[in-house]
Design an enzyme around this catalytic site. Sequence first.
Site, PDB file in Angstrom:
ATOM      1  N   ARG A 152      -4.389  10.668   2.804  1.00 45.14           N
ATOM      2  CA  ARG A 152      -3.233  11.472   3.198  1.00 45.14           C
ATOM      3  C   ARG A 152      -2.249  11.654   2.048  1.00 45.14           C
ATOM      4  O   ARG A 152      -1.593  12.697   1.925  1.00 45.14           O
ATOM      5  CB  ARG A 152      -2.531  10.835   4.398  1.00 45.14           C
ATOM      6  CG  ARG A 152      -1.286  11.587   4.801  1.00 45.14           C
ATOM      7  CD  ARG A 152      -0.791  11.259   6.172  1.00 45.14           C
ATOM      8  NE  ARG A 152       0.431  12.016   6.459  1.00 45.14           N
ATOM      9  CZ  ARG A 152       0.475  13.300   6.801  1.00 45.14           C
ATOM     10  NH1 ARG A 152      -0.649  13.983   6.906  1.00 45.14           N
ATOM     11  NH2 ARG A 152       1.628  13.907   7.033  1.00 45.14           N
TER      12      ARG A 152
ATOM     13  N   ASP B  66       3.197   0.270  11.814  1.00 46.32           N
ATOM     14  CA  ASP B  66       1.942  -0.258  11.272  1.00 46.32           C
ATOM     15  C   ASP B  66       1.660  -1.696  11.711  1.00 46.32           C
ATOM     16  O   ASP B  66       0.546  -2.200  11.502  1.00 46.32           O
ATOM     17  CB  ASP B  66       1.940  -0.179   9.742  1.00 46.32           C
ATOM     18  CG  ASP B  66       1.623   1.220   9.240  1.00 46.32           C
ATOM     19  OD1 ASP B  66       1.209   2.062  10.054  1.00 46.32           O
ATOM     20  OD2 ASP B  66       1.795   1.469   8.032  1.00 46.32           O
TER      21      ASP B  66
ATOM     22  N   MET C  62       6.176   6.491  17.497  1.00 39.11           N
ATOM     23  CA  MET C  62       5.947   7.289  16.291  1.00 39.11           C
ATOM     24  C   MET C  62       4.680   8.154  16.358  1.00 39.11           C
ATOM     25  O   MET C  62       4.680   9.299  15.926  1.00 39.11           O
ATOM     26  CB  MET C  62       5.866   6.364  15.076  1.00 39.11           C
ATOM     27  CG  MET C  62       7.040   5.413  14.928  1.00 39.11           C
ATOM     28  SD  MET C  62       8.559   6.238  14.442  1.00 39.11           S
ATOM     29  CE  MET C  62       8.234   6.511  12.707  1.00 39.11           C
TER      30      MET C  62
ATOM     31  N   ASP D 226      -5.570   8.573   8.387  1.00 40.38           N
ATOM     32  CA  ASP D 226      -5.829   8.121   9.753  1.00 40.38           C
ATOM     33  C   ASP D 226      -5.449   9.188  10.766  1.00 40.38           C
ATOM     34  O   ASP D 226      -4.446   9.886  10.616  1.00 40.38           O
ATOM     35  CB  ASP D 226      -5.034   6.855  10.063  1.00 40.38           C
ATOM     36  CG  ASP D 226      -5.623   5.621   9.399  1.00 40.38           C
ATOM     37  OD1 ASP D 226      -6.820   5.660   9.072  1.00 40.38           O
ATOM     38  OD2 ASP D 226      -4.891   4.637   9.216  1.00 40.38           O
TER      39      ASP D 226
ATOM     40  N   LYS E  30       0.828  -1.218   0.000  1.00 42.38           N
ATOM     41  CA  LYS E  30       0.000   0.000   0.000  1.00 42.38           C
ATOM     42  C   LYS E  30       0.857   1.261   0.000  1.00 42.38           C
ATOM     43  O   LYS E  30       0.618   2.201  -0.764  1.00 42.38           O
ATOM     44  CB  LYS E  30      -0.914  -0.010   1.227  1.00 42.38           C
ATOM     45  CG  LYS E  30      -1.577   1.331   1.576  1.00 42.38           C
ATOM     46  CD  LYS E  30      -2.291   1.243   2.908  1.00 42.38           C
ATOM     47  CE  LYS E  30      -3.002   2.533   3.260  1.00 42.38           C
ATOM     48  NZ  LYS E  30      -2.045   3.608   3.651  1.00 42.38           N
ATOM     49  N   ASN E  31       1.866   1.285   0.876  1.00 37.03           N
ATOM     50  CA  ASN E  31       2.667   2.491   1.029  1.00 37.03           C
ATOM     51  C   ASN E  31       3.679   2.689  -0.090  1.00 37.03           C
ATOM     52  O   ASN E  31       4.302   3.748  -0.185  1.00 37.03           O
ATOM     53  CB  ASN E  31       3.376   2.467   2.386  1.00 37.03           C
ATOM     54  CG  ASN E  31       2.397   2.570   3.535  1.00 37.03           C
ATOM     55  OD1 ASN E  31       1.420   3.301   3.455  1.00 37.03           O
ATOM     56  ND2 ASN E  31       2.630   1.814   4.594  1.00 37.03           N
TER      57      ASN E  31
END
Length: 425
Positions: A92, A312, A334, A116, A22-23
Amino acid sequence: MAKFIIQGGRPISGTFHPRGNKNAVLPMLASCLLTDEPVILHNVPLINDVKVMLRLLDSIGVAVSLDDHTVTLCAKSLKTTELSEELCAKVRTSILLAGPMVARHGGATIYPPGGDVIGRRRLDTHFYGLRSLGAEITTDTAYRFKAGPLTAWPMVFDEASVTATENVMMAATLAAGESTIYNAACEPHVQDLAHLLNAMGADITGIGTNNITIRGVEKMHGAEYTVQPDYIEVGSYISAAVVTGGALTIPNAGEPRTLQVMQRAFSKLGVEWTRDGRDLIVPAQADRSIRPDEGNATPKIEDGIWPAFPSDLMSVCIVLATQTAGTALFFEKMFESRMYFVDHLMGMGANIIQCDPHRVVVIGPTRLRGGNLTSPDIRAGMAMLIAACCAEGQSVIHNAQVIDRGYEAIEDRLTYLGADIVREQ
């Protein structure tokens, strides 16, 4: 608003095929704006964040074609450099369009991004990097970027921001001269983007380190590229299988070094797997115990910038710890709001002590019971879903569409592996 209804207690077992990261894929979609030639991406996860990014690109004139898990993008001619305020608020990574649009089209208007709510997620490093390359930025109700030809510059980031590294790296591919980013993020998805950019004609070295060099080129061209597997998805499904007493085979699970980083934390929670090249074999594992750190200290699982344990995966590993004998401390460095979801787990019967917004102590194993839950973010939602799968009785997870932003067809894929999940709108 969607909800999942889960009947717990069914083992999750079988063969699981991970989708693309995804990232990684979200900035890869943005990279099409650097060229007027087609960019073809394979193994694209059909998640909601990807769908929003494709709608954003389509809205400004990018030709978008989707065939199963392959996306073809062509940004030969844009009709506008102003993004939709409504679509920006949904994801985002809308900010990732700034770098390539400024580099090739001289400007962009981007409204505040969504995503998020897991803590403060500032954009200062994006602005610093793009200004260093010559962009002018004004902020009011939107972020307005304007630039002539960009010029390379040596940059030192004050935080190893993943998205800022990606944004500035994309912009610097078309900046005249040699740019450096010191204190760059070096996560696997940043590396994957850099490899795609090089396939498109960029000249990037230092990939996988915190000191990246980008030598600007006059023009980028199209490329065909396969997105690497999503190690966060892999770790999530491993957790689901282990806590329900199942076993998984995961073909093409990802790069061995990436899996090694994950394994450090999972092994502390008593989880073992074997590797055959890029494939993982995760056997059923009963009677697991948390392994103390050297000197018999309570083990601490803490996240950080790569190659530290990824934030994550923190939420799903907390659920994993509730089903493992022993005590573990989880330290979320984080994001200050990541841990708030543990109240839901405690309501299901988990033995968790929340020390402060960043630290929780988990004492296991505990028998979880079904609950009425609400998903606050992608990763907490997945953690709740895993908890529901191993709990006794029925659970209902509201706001389930949040999970769709990061996990493709989650109920279908878990059902295929043996879970009992029904989606209702």
